[in-house]
Design an enzyme around this catalytic site. Structure first.
Site, PDB file in Angstrom:
ATOM      1  N   GLU A  15      19.482 -53.629  23.164  1.00 45.88           N
ATOM      2  CA  GLU A  15      19.605 -53.474  24.620  1.00 45.88           C
ATOM      3  C   GLU A  15      19.703 -54.843  25.284  1.00 45.88           C
ATOM      4  O   GLU A  15      19.388 -55.870  24.696  1.00 45.88           O
ATOM      5  CB  GLU A  15      18.383 -52.743  25.198  1.00 45.88           C
ATOM      6  CG  GLU A  15      18.443 -51.235  25.153  1.00 45.88           C
ATOM      7  CD  GLU A  15      19.243 -50.648  26.317  1.00 45.88           C
ATOM      8  OE1 GLU A  15      19.917 -51.432  27.025  1.00 45.88           O
ATOM      9  OE2 GLU A  15      19.195 -49.428  26.512  1.00 45.88           O
ATOM     10  N   ASN A  99      11.767 -51.106  31.436  1.00 48.11           N
ATOM     11  CA  ASN A  99      12.993 -50.720  30.757  1.00 48.11           C
ATOM     12  C   ASN A  99      14.042 -51.826  30.830  1.00 48.11           C
ATOM     13  O   ASN A  99      14.040 -52.721  30.009  1.00 48.11           O
ATOM     14  CB  ASN A  99      13.531 -49.397  31.305  1.00 48.11           C
ATOM     15  CG  ASN A  99      14.579 -48.790  30.408  1.00 48.11           C
ATOM     16  OD1 ASN A  99      14.446 -48.838  29.185  1.00 48.11           O
ATOM     17  ND2 ASN A  99      15.633 -48.233  30.972  1.00 48.11           N
ATOM     18  N   ASP A 193      23.979 -46.248  31.061  1.00 45.38           N
ATOM     19  CA  ASP A 193      22.859 -47.022  30.541  1.00 45.38           C
ATOM     20  C   ASP A 193      22.908 -48.422  31.175  1.00 45.38           C
ATOM     21  O   ASP A 193      22.716 -48.563  32.373  1.00 45.38           O
ATOM     22  CB  ASP A 193      22.929 -47.051  29.017  1.00 45.38           C
ATOM     23  CG  ASP A 193      21.612 -47.458  28.362  1.00 45.38           C
ATOM     24  OD1 ASP A 193      20.845 -48.215  28.961  1.00 45.38           O
ATOM     25  OD2 ASP A 193      21.359 -47.024  27.216  1.00 45.38           O
TER      26      ASP A 193
END
Length: 283
Positions: A15, A99, A193
């Site tokens: 990520e 996140n 995302d």
């Protein structure tokens, strides 16, 4: 266009890629391993962040980095993170974690949260001004606060809520923050995302479980599609010497061990546009 694989399977849940301009390399997180990965040529260096979650990393303008961990922010004076230390709590609730995050054009750091189990409305987008030790809530009522970015003129902020499959746009003022929340894009394959913005104002959105990264024009229209060989692209950023390479991280989350052998790799493509220079943390 189709992205090509540039690493082996280096992460479980890759990520938050970011181009580290002063070192000329790509960094990203293996989120649930609690590690920052540095791709320097053909070498991948893994650096633990002292937490079971490594949510996001951005360079500090004066050297070093800021890292979002499960519940807090940590800071380092050195690019190798050897002196990384926590300094500000984001959310002490054990049912909520950090996140995705990034920096605004003025050097502030932003981090979004989600609730474990993804309860609706449990996520919040927070900001941290340079020199501050206290994060401030900016956008509440999110489900999975995810990718964010700013237009080239910094007048618009974009934010993905993966839980509602929506990309939001906001009017942005460096003193007042975001306002005028409105739907920018919804629908499409998978869910939105991570995102990044190019120098022409195009918004690139990684579509988790959708096999693609989509480019939206400033009016929200889809104007380009990058095919990704595995199903779960997670995030993207521009990098390389001319900021003309789009790097894409992927995940193995939810996949069987023998499924999609390329998942967990980093992919890249030259889409014909360039990105914006990496915004760093001024604190």
């Amino acid at each position: 266009m189709r992205a090509e694989r540039v690493t082996g399977r280096v992460s479980f849940h890759g990520e938050g890629p970011v181009w580290w301009e002063r070192r000329r390399y790509l960094r990203f997180v293996d989120m649930f391993a609690g590690e920052v990965l540095t791709l320097d040529g053909d070498t991948v260096v893994r650096t633990p962040v002292g937490s079971r979650v490594a949510a996001a990393i951005r360079p500090r303008l004066g050297g070093g980095a800021i890292v979002a961990r499960e519940h807090d922010l940590a800071i380092s004076n050195l690019d190798d993170l050897s002196d990384l230390a926590g300094f500000a709590t984001v959310d002490a609730d054990p049912g909520v974690r950090c996140n995705d995050g990034g920096c605004d054009p003025d050097g502030g750091f932003w981090i979004g949260t989600l609730g474990y189990g993804f309860p609706a409305g449990a996520g919040t987008l927070y900001s941290l001004d340079a020199g501050s030790l206290r994060v401030r809530p900016q956008v509440a009522g999110l489900t999975i606060s995810n990718g964010l970015g700013w237009s080239p003129d910094a007048a618009t902020m974009y934010l993905n809520d993966s839980g509602t499959s929506t990309t939001w746009a906001f009017d942005y003022d460096p003193l007042e923050g975001p306002s005028g929340r409105r739907e920018f894009a919804t629908g499409g394959p998978g869910v939105p995302d991570g995102l990044c913005v190019d120098a022409d104002g195009g918004v690139w959105v990684a579509r988790y479980a959708g096999h693609v990264v989509q480019r939206h024009d400033p009016d929200g229209t889809v104007s380009a599609v990058i095919e990704v060989p595995c199903s779960r692209p997670t995030a993207c950023c521009f990098g390389g010497d001319d900021l003309g390479t789009l790097f894409i991280t992927t995940t193995r989350e939810g996949l069987a061990e023998d499924a999609e052998p390329e998942a967990g790799s980093v992919f890249a493509v030259r889409p014909g546009v360039t990105g914006l220079p990496t915004a760093g943390f001024a604190g």
